[in-house]
Design a protein around this motif. Structure first.
Motif, mmCIF file in Angstrom:
data_model
loop_
_atom_site.group_PDB
_atom_site.id
_atom_site.type_symbol
_atom_site.label_atom_id
_atom_site.label_comp_id
_atom_site.label_asym_id
_atom_site.label_seq_id
_atom_site.Cartn_x
_atom_site.Cartn_y
_atom_site.Cartn_z
ATOM 1 N N THR A 108 0.809 -1.215 0.000
ATOM 2 C CA THR A 108 0.000 0.000 0.000
ATOM 3 C C THR A 108 0.842 1.266 0.000
ATOM 4 O OG1 THR A 108 -0.163 -0.083 2.400
ATOM 5 C CG2 THR A 108 -1.970 -1.057 1.167
ATOM 6 N N THR A 109 2.137 1.179 0.241
ATOM 7 C CA THR A 109 2.916 2.413 0.364
ATOM 8 C C THR A 109 4.054 2.537 -0.637
ATOM 9 O OG1 THR A 109 4.327 1.369 1.998
ATOM 10 C CG2 THR A 109 2.509 2.696 2.834
ATOM 11 N N GLY A 162 -5.618 1.555 12.306
ATOM 12 C CA GLY A 162 -4.985 2.048 11.090
ATOM 13 C C GLY A 162 -5.863 1.987 9.860
ATOM 14 N N SER A 163 -5.236 2.346 8.747
ATOM 15 C CA SER A 163 -5.957 2.458 7.504
ATOM 16 C C SER A 163 -5.364 1.504 6.481
ATOM 17 C CB SER A 163 -5.838 3.899 7.014
ATOM 18 O OG SER A 163 -6.809 4.162 6.057
ATOM 19 N N LYS A 164 -6.186 0.961 5.604
ATOM 20 C CA LYS A 164 -5.741 0.043 4.552
ATOM 21 C C LYS A 164 -5.006 -1.153 5.143
ATOM 22 C CE LYS A 164 -5.423 3.760 1.273
ATOM 23 N NZ LYS A 164 -4.582 4.606 0.465
ATOM 24 N N PRO A 186 -10.509 4.801 11.424
ATOM 25 C CA PRO A 186 -9.195 4.275 11.823
ATOM 26 C C PRO A 186 -8.712 4.901 13.135
ATOM 27 C CG PRO A 186 -9.025 5.728 9.897
ATOM 28 C CD PRO A 186 -10.409 5.862 10.416
ATOM 29 N N ARG B 45 -1.807 15.009 -3.858
ATOM 30 C CA ARG B 45 -2.466 13.858 -3.237
ATOM 31 C C ARG B 45 -3.973 14.055 -3.111
ATOM 32 N NH1 ARG B 45 -1.404 13.924 1.380
ATOM 33 N NH2 ARG B 45 0.247 15.454 1.399
ATOM 34 N N ASN B 56 -6.628 13.657 2.717
ATOM 35 C CA ASN B 56 -5.463 13.795 3.590
ATOM 36 C C ASN B 56 -4.604 15.018 3.286
ATOM 37 O OD1 ASN B 56 -3.715 13.093 1.530
ATOM 38 N ND2 ASN B 56 -3.654 10.930 2.095
ATOM 39 N N ASP C 185 0.109 9.071 7.478
ATOM 40 C CA ASP C 185 -1.140 9.609 7.988
ATOM 41 C C ASP C 185 -1.997 8.435 8.470
ATOM 42 O OD1 ASP C 185 -3.485 11.126 8.296
ATOM 43 O OD2 ASP C 185 -4.087 10.589 6.257
ATOM 44 N N THR C 186 -2.371 8.468 9.747
ATOM 45 C CA THR C 186 -3.130 7.344 10.317
ATOM 46 C C THR C 186 -4.449 7.128 9.601
ATOM 47 O OG1 THR C 186 -2.410 8.326 12.388
ATOM 48 C CG2 THR C 186 -3.751 6.348 12.540
ATOM 49 N N ILE C 187 -5.094 8.221 9.251
ATOM 50 C CA ILE C 187 -6.458 8.102 8.756
ATOM 51 C C ILE C 187 -6.512 7.501 7.355
ATOM 52 C CG2 ILE C 187 -8.591 9.374 8.315
ATOM 53 C CD1 ILE C 187 -7.714 9.319 11.246
ATOM 54 N N SER C 188 -5.606 7.936 6.469
ATOM 55 C CA SER C 188 -5.670 7.413 5.103
ATOM 56 C C SER C 188 -4.653 6.307 4.874
ATOM 57 C CB SER C 188 -5.424 8.547 4.104
ATOM 58 O OG SER C 188 -4.111 9.040 4.273
ATOM 59 N N GLY C 189 -3.676 6.155 5.776
ATOM 60 C CA GLY C 189 -2.643 5.150 5.574
ATOM 61 C C GLY C 189 -1.662 5.527 4.482
ATOM 62 N N ASP C 190 -1.675 6.793 4.041
ATOM 63 C CA ASP C 190 -0.749 7.238 3.010
ATOM 64 C C ASP C 190 0.414 8.009 3.622
ATOM 65 O OD1 ASP C 190 -2.293 6.195 1.023
ATOM 66 O OD2 ASP C 190 -3.421 8.050 0.684
#
Lengths: 335, 171, 508
Positions: A108-109, A162-164, A186, B45, B56, C185-190
């Motif tokens: 995912t990253t 967390g997310s994803k 999340p 983004r 975000n 970022d915790t919320i989006s995981g990005d």
């Protein structure tokens, strides 16, 4: 060991290890300095607790001659820890605890790291996930919650870590299986999600048993079902007359979603087979202690110890499985 | 011995130094460049407001604009500022006598490990600061890293960066 | 009454010889880890944890929680002497503590800080003793919207518009928010604002930035005037303790306010860091000496220390009662509880009475022991100021580097510390205020996360921030505090106008 000492004098900058020295390979490898266990999550979480429990067990039973140090590297959902292990190739005094984040974080990253950069050691157990609701809520079965979710406006909130990651994947799988729609919230950890559930700020969460047990026992939350393929193998009473094994699986209750997460140990790549075997043996001993069995029962971990080929097979299958789940959810990082 | 600032601090004016206005302008310009980077990254983004609340990049982008505006005001104010001295050449020299060894120290941590580089840093710093007692310098350079090693590596098991010397000794 | 009886039983348990010995060992060790920025309460606790597995849980928790008290006390020492906060919650202590030390009042500042810590901690323990279950229930009422409101309240109580250059306040505040947003970022995981640099995905750690901005930059500023310490040498004897104590009752209002703020923030759980800033901010605003804050006012040391420790102690309450760790140390303690087979949570108070009350009794005793021990060390630490600069300066810088490294075992962080040291030097000389930057850095991403969690839940409806009495009150309070100074100024301007206009009317 004599050969080792000589090697030290000859090549001061080289670590005295089996990989470097062909001569000492006949001897079984032993660690020569403190062993660092990298935890890719923050202190207090489930991975951290497992690492510290193992640390305690090893030291209490004197299973190594060298001390164990637990180091937390929680940044970027564990990505930082994984890059650190990748950069430590050949370092036989470094280990990492893993969960399914080992597949998902790189996917995912866009981080350039994969579990194949590491040396798999053992899988200690699998962790289950539950569908939990507030004890005061009217939902008795998963279908009550799903029915309520279909009519809710705004959508019912489900919390997770967390997310994803695994919790959000579970929520998406639930949506797919039932047609209901949830808002996934999340939180930084399962503990926070559990507290939010106890305070009725969310309708449900998908915590691991260890993350939710305090509030379950305290009468603040209760499980609707467990996302494992079969019931948990623990029949000691936990709350009232209920045991972990009494919780039905979600499948039994008509919610066709099942998921478990590995809890394993890896070490950096490019280590010698002797070094790998040393740690595999060490964790085999840990897994056989009563303390570890107590820990498993308390946290309702699913017993599934694997090493060698069996672990490798599992990892390959599990990686494909997660890739599938992430693709379906649309979470794969665009390259 | 009394500690008093060197007399003559008030006659800094004729001495000359780095212009305060120039530094103000440079800092403000750098901050504005930083703001532009933030804005570029955030809008790249997604900085909108979707059905599920802000994306975000939403908050960073809004703050980025405020940042840009604030830095712009600082920049304009700096232009109108009366001339002054940010730091006199002599003061800057003093700062460099600390900063240069410090940068070298940090640069040496990776190749030599923190203990050896600490010892070198102490020797260098004390010589620059004008200590003449060679025994004291060597004692400090030996004791400080040893005590640190004892506390961090042996007692608290906090691994710090180590170099070839430690590897040679088996740590 | 039942609580009191249990507490007395707890005292009997905690006062056994070996438990008192553990307490003293724990406090001493705690001070050591608290003083060194590279080590913190979590290190001390984590290292001793395995040793305690063989002990009975009550002795073990007494030993470990004493480390916690010691570390809480120790954090103030480097803040006051060298402007280097050993822990995040000691940042606000530097604002007035360091100027006091520069004026040769290090002994006074240390005594004030230690005593304030003690008072704050005591307030927290009293809270735990008498209203634990009630308060634990209250903590459950905090959802994302409420958390956001608490953080907003902290910002508003601290920021207000000062006399400094307004554009520069806004710039540093924004910079703090942006630095906080870097990383995952915790919320989006990005990943955000990492620009492809892998080291940046960790984000900017608060302590790395603060060690640089405050500690390293202060040394650079000091040496401008020559390679020696700024300011006068402190007189060092224990009389300073008594002298400081006689001055304390004057500040009862600040002590009380900070205790309340701290207990509130500890339970909610906004945390000790937010509490220390809020305590300082409120004291500056409502104290008669407010205008002198930042120049070495004792009240400016008392306020944040009391609040931080009231919060740090109260934070153990949600941990015991709900199983939520309020801090990193509490998280490690929590892990310990489970290893001893104790399950934190609402049932702990019922199932493990001995343990809980032994722990609570040890909080009283550990704090008293801690206070006595740290006060005895005041002359010792004040004497550090007498060591030649040529020796102390490199040691401080080495400790800073170690501190920056240990936070996430990264040499990159030492470089960051150095860069922020230079940034701090330039900013201080150009009158950019650093406090707003630090506050935004430490609370910015938490506030943003809370806001976005709330908005996901409400599907983007801003009404969620006024959806119930609790969050609505907090929000209104925040805006009142933000507008407090302009309001007061406006009122006095109006009054002046009226007074001025009345005589003129009489003329007509």
């Amino acid at each position: 060991m004599k050969a080792c000492v000589q090697a030290r004098i000859l090549a001061a900058s080289l670590l005295c290890s089996g990989a470097v020295l062909g001569a000492s390979q006949a001897l079984a490898w032993e660690p020569t300095k403190p062993i660092e266990v990298v935890v890719p999550f923050s202190a207090g979480g489930a991975s951290d607790q497992m690492a510290r429990t193992i640390q305690g067990i090893i030291q209490k039973n004197k299973l190594t001659t060298q001390p164990i140090i637990v180091v937390n590297k929680p940044a970027a959902a564990g990505g930082e820890a994984m890059l650190d292990i990748k950069d430590s190739a050949g370092d036989a005094h470094k280990l990492i605890t893993t969960s399914s984040g080992i597949f998902m974080t790189p996917m995912t990253t866009k981080l350039g790291v994969s579990w194949t950069d590491f040396t798999p050691l053992v899988m200690m157990a699998q962790d289950a996930f539950g569908l939990w609701v507030n004890a005061k809520s009217p939902y008795k079965e998963p279908k009550d919650l799903l029915a309520a979710a279909k009519d809710a406006k705004p959508a019912l909130k489900v919390g997770g870590t967390g997310s994803k990651r695994e919790d959000q994947l579970l929520v998406i799988a639930m949506e797919k299986a039932s047609g209901a729609k949830f808002s996934y919230i999340p939180y930084p950890g399962g503990g926070a999600a559990s507290t939010q559930l106890a305070g009725e700020h969310i309708a449900a969460d998908t915590n691991n048993p260890s993350e939710e047990i305090a509030n379950w026992r305290g009468g603040a939350t209760r499980p609707l079902c467990i996302f494992s393929p079969k019931r948990l193998p623990y029949d000691a009473k936990v709350v009232g007359d209920q045991s972990w094994g009494d919780i039905p699986t979600c499948r039994e209750k008509g919610l066709d979603v099942s998921y478990e997460m590995l809890r394993g140990m890896f070490m950096p790549g490019k280590v010698s087979p002797e070094q790998r075997d040393y740690y595999v043996g060490l964790f085999r001993k840990v897994a056989a202690t009563d303390e570890w069995k107590d820990y498993m029962a308390r946290n309702a971990l699913v017993p599934d110890f694997r090493e060698g080929e069996a672990f490798l097979e599992f990892l390959k299958k599990d990686e494909l499985h997660h890739k599938d789940l992430l693709t379906q959810a649309g979470f794969l990082a665009a390259n | 011995m009394t500690i008093q600032n060197e007399a003559g601090a008030d006659v800094a004016a004729p001495e000359g130094g780095l212009s305060r206005r120039a530094v103000e302008l440079t800092v403000a310009a750098l901050l504005m460049a930083l703001a532009l980077m933030v804005l570029w990254d955030s809008y790249d983004r997604g900085a909108g407001w979707t059905g599920a609340g802000p994306e975000n990049g939403f908050f960073p982008a809004r703050i980025g604009w405020i940042f840009l505006a604030g830095a712009g005001v600082v920049l304009v104010n700096a232009v109108r500022q009366p001339p002054g001295v940010f730091v006199s050449w002599q003061q800057l020299g003093q700062v460099m006598r600390v900063l240069v060894p410090l940068v070298i120290f940090v640069a040496l941590i990776k190749p030599l490990g923190i203990y050896v580089s600490s010892a070198l840093f102490i020797i260098g710093f004390m010589l620059i600061a004008g200590s003449r007692n060679k025994v004291a310098i060597l004692l400090a350079a030996a004791l400080v890293p040893l005590v640190a090693f004892w506390i961090f590596e042996l007692q608290f098991r906090v691994p710090l960066p180590k170099g070839p010397l430690e590897a040679f000794l088996g740590y | 009454m039942e609580n009191l009886a249990s507490l007395i039983a707890g005292f009997e348990l905690a006062l056994s010889w070996h438990n008192v010995a553990f307490m003293i060992i724990g406090v001493l060790l705690g001070i050591v880890v608290g003083v060194l920025p590279g080590l913190g309460g979590p290190n001390g606790v984590a290292i001793l944890l395995p040793l305690t597995f063989g002990m009975d849980p009550t002795s073990a928790i007494i030993l470990l929680s004493s480390i916690y008290w010691g570390a809480l006390f120790g954090g103030a020492i480097t803040s006051i002497l060298f402007n280097i906060p050993g822990e995040a919650w000691s940042v606000a202590t530097t604002f007035d503590g360091y100027p006091m030390a520069v004026q040769g009042r290090a002994g006074e500042a240390l005594t004030a800080a230690f005593t304030a810590s003690f008072i704050g901690a005591l307030a927290g323990v009293v809270l735990i003793t008498f209203v634990a279950p009630l308060v634990a229930q209250f903590a459950l009422r905090f959802g994302p919207a409420e958390f956001f409101a608490v953080f907003l309240l902290t910002f508003c109580s601290f920021i207000g518009m000062g006399r400094e250059n307004k554009a520069k306040i806004i710039v540093t505040l924004a910079l703090g928010f942006l630095l906080a947003a870097v990383g995952m970022d915790t919320i989006s995981g990005d990943l955000r604002m990492t620009f492809g640099v892998t080291e940046l995905m960790r984000g900017f750690d608060f302590l790395v930035v603060v060690i640089g901005l405050f500690g390293v930059s202060e040394i650079l500023l000091t040496v401008e005037e020559g390679l020696h310490f700024k300011g006068k040498r402190a007189g060092i004897d224990l009389k300073v303790v008594l002298r400081t104590w006689t001055a304390l009752p004057r500040y009862w209002g600040t002590l009380l306010r900070s205790s309340l703020v701290g207990m509130w923030m500890g339970v909610t759980p906004g945390g000790a860091i937010a509490a220390s800033f809020m305590g300082y901010g409120l004291a500056r605003r409502f104290s008669r000496n407010g205008a002198k804050f930042g120049k070495g006012e004792m009240e400016g040391v008392l306020a944040p220390e009391t609040a931080a420790h009231a919060a740090g102690t109260s934070a153990l309450l949600p941990m015991l009662a709900l199983g939520i760790p309020g801090s990193a140390t509490a998280a490690v303690l929590l892990g310990g509880l489970m290893i001893w087979g104790l399950q934190p949570g609402p049932l702990l108070f019922v199932e493990q009475k001995d343990f809980v009350w032994g722990l609570i009794a040890s909080m009283y005793l550990g704090n008293i022991a801690g206070l006595i021990i740290v006060l005895a060390t005041v002359p010792l630490f004040a004497a550090v100021m007498r060591v030649p600069f040529a020796l102390v300066a490199p040691i401080i810088l080495i400790i800073c580097a170690i501190g920056a490294y240990t936070i996430s075992n990264s040499i990159f962080d030492i470089w960051l510390m150095l860069i922020f040291g230079i940034v701090g030097y330039v900013f201080k000389k150009l009158d950019y205020p650093l406090a707003p930057l630090v506050l935004a850095l430490v609370l910015g991403d938490r506030a943003e996360d809370a806001a976005r969690q709330a908005l996901i839940g409400s599907e983007g409806d801003l009404g969620v921030f006024f959806s119930n009495g609790l969050v609505g009150t907090l929000m209104v309070l925040a805006f009142v505090l933000l507008l407090w100074s302009p309001m007061i100024e406006g009122l006095s301007w109006l009054r002046r106008r009226l007074l001025a206009s009345r005589p003129s009317e009489a003329h007509n």
